[in-house]
Write an enzyme that holds these catalytic residues in place. Sequence first.
Site, PDB file in Angstrom:
ATOM      1  N   LYS A  23       0.973  -1.224   0.020  1.00 40.77           N
ATOM      2  CA  LYS A  23       0.024   0.111  -0.039  1.00 40.77           C
ATOM      3  C   LYS A  23       0.894   1.143  -0.048  1.00 40.77           C
ATOM      4  O   LYS A  23       0.601   2.275  -0.569  1.00 40.77           O
ATOM      5  CB  LYS A  23      -0.958  -0.212   1.189  1.00 40.77           C
ATOM      6  CG  LYS A  23      -1.627   1.336   1.568  1.00 40.77           C
ATOM      7  CD  LYS A  23      -1.562   1.756   2.954  1.00 40.77           C
ATOM      8  CE  LYS A  23      -2.155   2.956   3.480  1.00 40.77           C
ATOM      9  NZ  LYS A  23      -1.022   3.797   3.707  1.00 40.77           N
ATOM     10  N   ASN A  24       2.015   1.219   0.625  1.00 43.95           N
ATOM     11  CA  ASN A  24       2.643   2.486   0.579  1.00 43.95           C
ATOM     12  C   ASN A  24       4.090   2.583  -0.437  1.00 43.95           C
ATOM     13  O   ASN A  24       4.716   3.254  -0.241  1.00 43.95           O
ATOM     14  CB  ASN A  24       3.597   2.482   1.992  1.00 43.95           C
ATOM     15  CG  ASN A  24       2.744   2.673   3.219  1.00 43.95           C
ATOM     16  OD1 ASN A  24       1.470   3.109   2.795  1.00 43.95           O
ATOM     17  ND2 ASN A  24       3.115   2.468   4.307  1.00 43.95           N
ATOM     18  N   ARG A  97      -3.096  11.354   1.733  1.00 47.81           N
ATOM     19  CA  ARG A  97      -2.030  12.328   1.602  1.00 47.81           C
ATOM     20  C   ARG A  97      -1.232  12.391   0.401  1.00 47.81           C
ATOM     21  O   ARG A  97      -0.207  13.252   0.191  1.00 47.81           O
ATOM     22  CB  ARG A  97      -1.039  11.872   2.788  1.00 47.81           C
ATOM     23  CG  ARG A  97      -1.447  12.333   4.250  1.00 47.81           C
ATOM     24  CD  ARG A  97      -0.451  11.831   5.173  1.00 47.81           C
ATOM     25  NE  ARG A  97       0.693  12.281   5.080  1.00 47.81           N
ATOM     26  CZ  ARG A  97       1.130  13.611   5.499  1.00 47.81           C
ATOM     27  NH1 ARG A  97       0.231  14.413   5.941  1.00 47.81           N
ATOM     28  NH2 ARG A  97       2.133  13.986   5.509  1.00 47.81           N
ATOM     29  N   CYS A 121      -4.292   9.414   8.342  1.00 44.70           N
ATOM     30  CA  CYS A 121      -4.535   9.108   9.805  1.00 44.70           C
ATOM     31  C   CYS A 121      -4.099   9.936  10.864  1.00 44.70           C
ATOM     32  O   CYS A 121      -3.090  10.528  10.698  1.00 44.70           O
ATOM     33  CB  CYS A 121      -3.841   7.705   9.912  1.00 44.70           C
ATOM     34  SG  CYS A 121      -4.344   6.342   8.770  1.00 44.70           S
ATOM     35  N   ARG A 126       1.005  15.716  10.986  1.00 44.16           N
ATOM     36  CA  ARG A 126       1.262  15.177   9.553  1.00 44.16           C
ATOM     37  C   ARG A 126       1.465  16.424   8.899  1.00 44.16           C
ATOM     38  O   ARG A 126       0.814  16.708   7.756  1.00 44.16           O
ATOM     39  CB  ARG A 126      -0.036  14.540   8.692  1.00 44.16           C
ATOM     40  CG  ARG A 126      -0.547  13.232   9.763  1.00 44.16           C
ATOM     41  CD  ARG A 126       0.386  11.968  10.015  1.00 44.16           C
ATOM     42  NE  ARG A 126       0.883  11.325   8.634  1.00 44.16           N
ATOM     43  CZ  ARG A 126       0.139  10.452   8.081  1.00 44.16           C
ATOM     44  NH1 ARG A 126      -1.032  10.108   8.694  1.00 44.16           N
ATOM     45  NH2 ARG A 126       0.753   9.759   7.113  1.00 44.16           N
ATOM     46  N   ASP A 312       4.553   1.397  11.479  1.00 44.94           N
ATOM     47  CA  ASP A 312       3.369   0.729  11.017  1.00 44.94           C
ATOM     48  C   ASP A 312       3.191  -0.777  11.629  1.00 44.94           C
ATOM     49  O   ASP A 312       2.304  -1.439  11.690  1.00 44.94           O
ATOM     50  CB  ASP A 312       3.383   0.564   9.674  1.00 44.94           C
ATOM     51  CG  ASP A 312       3.144   2.115   9.077  1.00 44.94           C
ATOM     52  OD1 ASP A 312       4.149   2.170   8.010  1.00 44.94           O
ATOM     53  OD2 ASP A 312       2.817   2.966   9.714  1.00 44.94           O
ATOM     54  N   VAL A 334       8.665   7.870  15.627  1.00 48.71           N
ATOM     55  CA  VAL A 334       8.367   8.191  14.385  1.00 48.71           C
ATOM     56  C   VAL A 334       7.236   9.179  14.427  1.00 48.71           C
ATOM     57  O   VAL A 334       7.255  10.385  13.744  1.00 48.71           O
ATOM     58  CB  VAL A 334       7.986   7.181  13.167  1.00 48.71           C
ATOM     59  CG1 VAL A 334       7.624   7.817  11.851  1.00 48.71           C
ATOM     60  CG2 VAL A 334       9.484   6.145  13.124  1.00 48.71           C
ATOM     61  N   ARG A 420      -8.408   0.601   3.403  1.00 53.24           N
ATOM     62  CA  ARG A 420      -7.447   1.499   2.533  1.00 53.24           C
ATOM     63  C   ARG A 420      -6.317   0.880   2.615  1.00 53.24           C
ATOM     64  O   ARG A 420      -5.559   1.363   1.481  1.00 53.24           O
ATOM     65  CB  ARG A 420      -7.153   2.972   3.692  1.00 53.24           C
ATOM     66  CG  ARG A 420      -8.092   3.930   3.321  1.00 53.24           C
ATOM     67  CD  ARG A 420      -7.599   5.243   3.924  1.00 53.24           C
ATOM     68  NE  ARG A 420      -6.508   5.486   3.516  1.00 53.24           N
ATOM     69  CZ  ARG A 420      -5.644   6.305   4.215  1.00 53.24           C
ATOM     70  NH1 ARG A 420      -5.865   6.910   5.230  1.00 53.24           N
ATOM     71  NH2 ARG A 420      -4.385   6.501   3.727  1.00 53.24           N
TER      72      ARG A 420
END
Length: 443
Positions: A23-24, A97, A121, A126, A312, A334, A420
Amino acid sequence: MDSVVRVNGGKALSGRIHVRGAKNFVPKAMVAALLSDKPSELRNVPQISDVDIVSGLLRLHGVEVAYDVDRGILTIDPTLVTSAQVEAVGEHAGSSRIPILFCGPLLHRLGQAHIPDLGGCEIGGRPIDFHLRILEEFGACIEKQEGGGIHISAPKGLEGTTIRLPYPSVGATEQTLLAAVQARGKTELRGAAIEPEILDLINVLQKMGAIISVDIDRTIRIEGVDHLDGYVHRALPDRIEAASWASAALATRGDIFVEGAVQPDMTTFLNVFRKVGGAFEVHHDGIRFYHPGGQLHSIALETNVHPGFMTDWQQPLVVALTQAQGISIVHETVYENRFGFTKALNQMGAQIQLYRECLGGLECRFGQRNFFHSAVILGPTPLRGADIAIPDLRGGFSHLIAALAASGTSHVSGIGMISRGYENFIGKLRALGADIDLIDRSE
Ligand code: EPZ
């Protein structure tokens, strides 16, 4: 879609599931296709809403996108690229984003771009200050729009530059790559992120014709080129989804084979998984994660940028740590506010306390500020079913894991957010023996 699932917990998850592209990474590779006026093909693409969102954003800009769900093949034809109105982009992007990463490619193709205010999120502020500073370094002009969002332009094109990141930001590194590949001259990016997803994006850009090197000191150097072709690329597997299923196996005392998982991207996770008491077997087509019986062990853990323990990965693992013997400590370095999900776990019987202090040795930007970014987890604590609303993507999956590990029935609302980043997660949970039903689907 704000759906509610009913989970009857207390059963071990066991069986085989398949994980597709990360996903990233996939959305970034989709945006990279804009840099060429030739078609591209992306493979191993999962059916997740982040991919839908970016497909819609590309179409808003005149790009043709087609997706074969079964084969996982996405074809992108950016022959024609047009401007889109910020309202339409903002409406379509929702909480994603990704729009900020359209800047570089649209500046190269159109000389300007409208970018809406971003979502994402709720795990911290962010900000996008790194991104905006980088684009200005390349020579772009940025104007805040009264109705929200920014208009960005570069009538003279982008000029290669030297950028030093104050933090190895994944997004800011991607921003630099997507702007530098066609900027005039050379760009040097110091203090870059080097996550596997970043390196796979570099693979894509190199296939397109870019010249990019990654040095041992986190310096990435890009030589701007005049023209980029389309690409054909198979996306790397989603190591975050794989680790989420591994944590689910631990928390439910189960046994899950994650087809598609690869060891090199998960080395740090596998070390921690073993230290907690999990067992794993690396096979040619995936990794088997299982609870070997006996007690799980508490640990002290700090999240970090790659190759450290990924931020994550920590939410799903925290659920397993509630079942470990002793006191575990997690220092999240992070994001400043990534333990919101623990409130629901405590309602289910967990004993997790949050602290503003840095409970670890790593240098951290959040020490002595008002951020509860360290957690202490006492275990093992039996979890009881409860009614919970999920706060964010990874925290939401953690709530599902907790409901599956708990005795009794839970109702988990807001699960649309989980789609998502987790393809067909209800189907996969059922394949693993979970007793889960979708009981409300409000559009
Ligand atoms: C990416 O987010 C991922 N999202 C995140 O995954 C992941 O947790 C994160 O990288 C770190 O690995 C996607 O790729 C879509 P960052 P990104 O820029 O790029 C600060 C998930 O659940 N920062 O590396 O937004 C920021 O506040 C998501 O899959 C600034 O201060 O992360 C954070 O503290 C969650 N200014 C730190 O850097 C900026 O301009 C890391 O953020 C940008 C970032």
